[in-house]
Write an enzyme that holds these catalytic residues in place. Structure first.
Site, mmCIF file in Angstrom:
data_model
loop_
_atom_site.group_PDB
_atom_site.id
_atom_site.type_symbol
_atom_site.label_atom_id
_atom_site.label_comp_id
_atom_site.label_asym_id
_atom_site.label_seq_id
_atom_site.Cartn_x
_atom_site.Cartn_y
_atom_site.Cartn_z
ATOM 1 N N THR A 50 0.824 -1.217 0.000
ATOM 2 C CA THR A 50 0.000 0.000 0.000
ATOM 3 C C THR A 50 0.857 1.267 0.000
ATOM 4 O OG1 THR A 50 -1.804 -1.157 1.071
ATOM 5 C CG2 THR A 50 -1.784 1.228 1.315
ATOM 6 N N THR A 121 1.157 -4.397 4.140
ATOM 7 C CA THR A 121 0.942 -4.677 5.561
ATOM 8 C C THR A 121 0.324 -6.061 5.822
ATOM 9 O OG1 THR A 121 -1.187 -3.559 5.486
ATOM 10 C CG2 THR A 121 0.715 -2.246 6.185
ATOM 11 N N ASP A 122 -0.237 -6.695 4.776
ATOM 12 C CA ASP A 122 -0.913 -7.986 5.012
ATOM 13 C C ASP A 122 0.028 -9.055 5.559
ATOM 14 O OD1 ASP A 122 -3.138 -6.754 4.091
ATOM 15 O OD2 ASP A 122 -3.299 -7.873 2.209
HETATM 16 N N1 GLU Z 1 -2.456 -4.411 1.851
HETATM 17 C C1 GLU Z 1 -1.844 -4.949 0.681
HETATM 18 C C2 GLU Z 1 -0.556 -5.700 1.010
HETATM 19 O O1 GLU Z 1 -0.344 -6.124 2.099
HETATM 20 C C3 GLU Z 1 -1.480 -3.876 -0.268
HETATM 21 C C4 GLU Z 1 -2.244 -3.890 -1.495
HETATM 22 C C5 GLU Z 1 -1.379 -3.591 -2.689
HETATM 23 O O2 GLU Z 1 -0.297 -3.064 -2.573
HETATM 24 O O3 GLU Z 1 -1.811 -3.921 -3.789
HETATM 25 O O4 GLU Z 1 0.279 -5.848 0.206
#
Ligand code: GLU
Length: 242
Positions: A50, A121-122
């Site tokens: 993100t 962050t996931d």
């Molecule tokens: N929250 C998502 C992650 O952990 C980010 C989404 C993205 O960058 O497409 O990667």
């Protein structure tokens, strides 16, 4: 080019006239250059997430570094684009490759103060714990992300990234292992977890509490005592696959 051409012409004229040209020797580095060279150096590995997920195209490693105002007054920042994807897309092979790259970087560059890794962050807490156990160096490895993307009102990515650079550059971070920096807080990769899908203060070490905080300066309150990084039993150089 103009100055070097002028220099050659001048030297030729002086040579013809028989003038001693030693006074034209290169001037010593200007004070500003000397001051920059004295700053701590931090290398960033950008992986996406993100923090870089701008509408219409992800921010690159260079754009992320450039988004921090006046960073060059505090830190000498270098970086590389390791990946630029959502963290759920990063494979175990890429984790292994990243840990190896960080180890190689630390081994080869003794003047490096620390490393920053940007991540979605996931799976940020998992990556930070993995690096906490596999980066075999006392110097800090700081994982950072953002909850709001660069196209969102109140994007906090540049602020988090600045904090990550300050933490990675600070001598007090030595021996602290893999760290997670978001929202002015420094947490241990071993203890931290993501608690909420939206809140900026989503990363928490619950009852363990933060290791420290970073506002304009870095301040620690405690130190992780479990084995990690330089004292870790895990050596990714000897592992083919996870
Ligand atoms: N929250 C998502 C992650 O952990 C980010 C989404 C993205 O960058 O497409 O990667």
């Amino acid at each position: 080019p103009f100055h070097s051409a002028l220099r050659v012409i001048l030297l030729a004229c002086f040579a013809i006239a028989g003038v001693d040209t030693r006074f034209l020797a290169q001037a010593p580095a200007a004070p500003a250059q000397q001051a920059a060279a004295a700053l701590p150096r931090v290398h960033m590995f950008a992986t996406g997430g993100t923090i870089s997920n701008r509408n219409g195209g992800r921010l690159t490693m260079d754009e992320l570094i450039a988004s921090i105002p006046n960073l060059d007054r505090r830190v000498r920042a270098t970086g590389e684009q390791f990946l630029n994807v959502a963290s759920g897309q990063v494979t175990m092979e890429q984790w292994l490759a990243l840990a190896r790259k960080i180890n190689e970087k630390f081994k080869a560059e003794k003047d490096l103060a620390g490393v920053v890794v940007t991540s979605g962050t996931d799976t940020l807490e998992e990556l930070a714990y993995f690096l906490h156990l596999t980066v075999r160096d006392d110097r800090p490895c700081v994982v950072v992300g953002a909850m709001r993307n660069p196209s969102t009102l109140g994007y906090e990515g540049a602020a988090n990234l600045e904090e990550a650079f300050l933490v990675a550059a600070d001598p007090a971070s030595r021996g602290m292992g893999g760290l997670v920096v978001l929202n002015n807080e420094i947490n241990s990769g071993r203890e931290v977890t993501k608690t909420d899908a939206k809140l900026l203060n989503t990363f928490s070490s619950h009852d363990y509490g933060v290791l420290g905080t970073v506002y304009d300066r870095v301040q620690y309150f405690r130190k992780p005592v479990k084995r990690h990084t330089a004292a870790s039993e895990f050596d990714v150089a000897k592992i083919e696959a996870l």
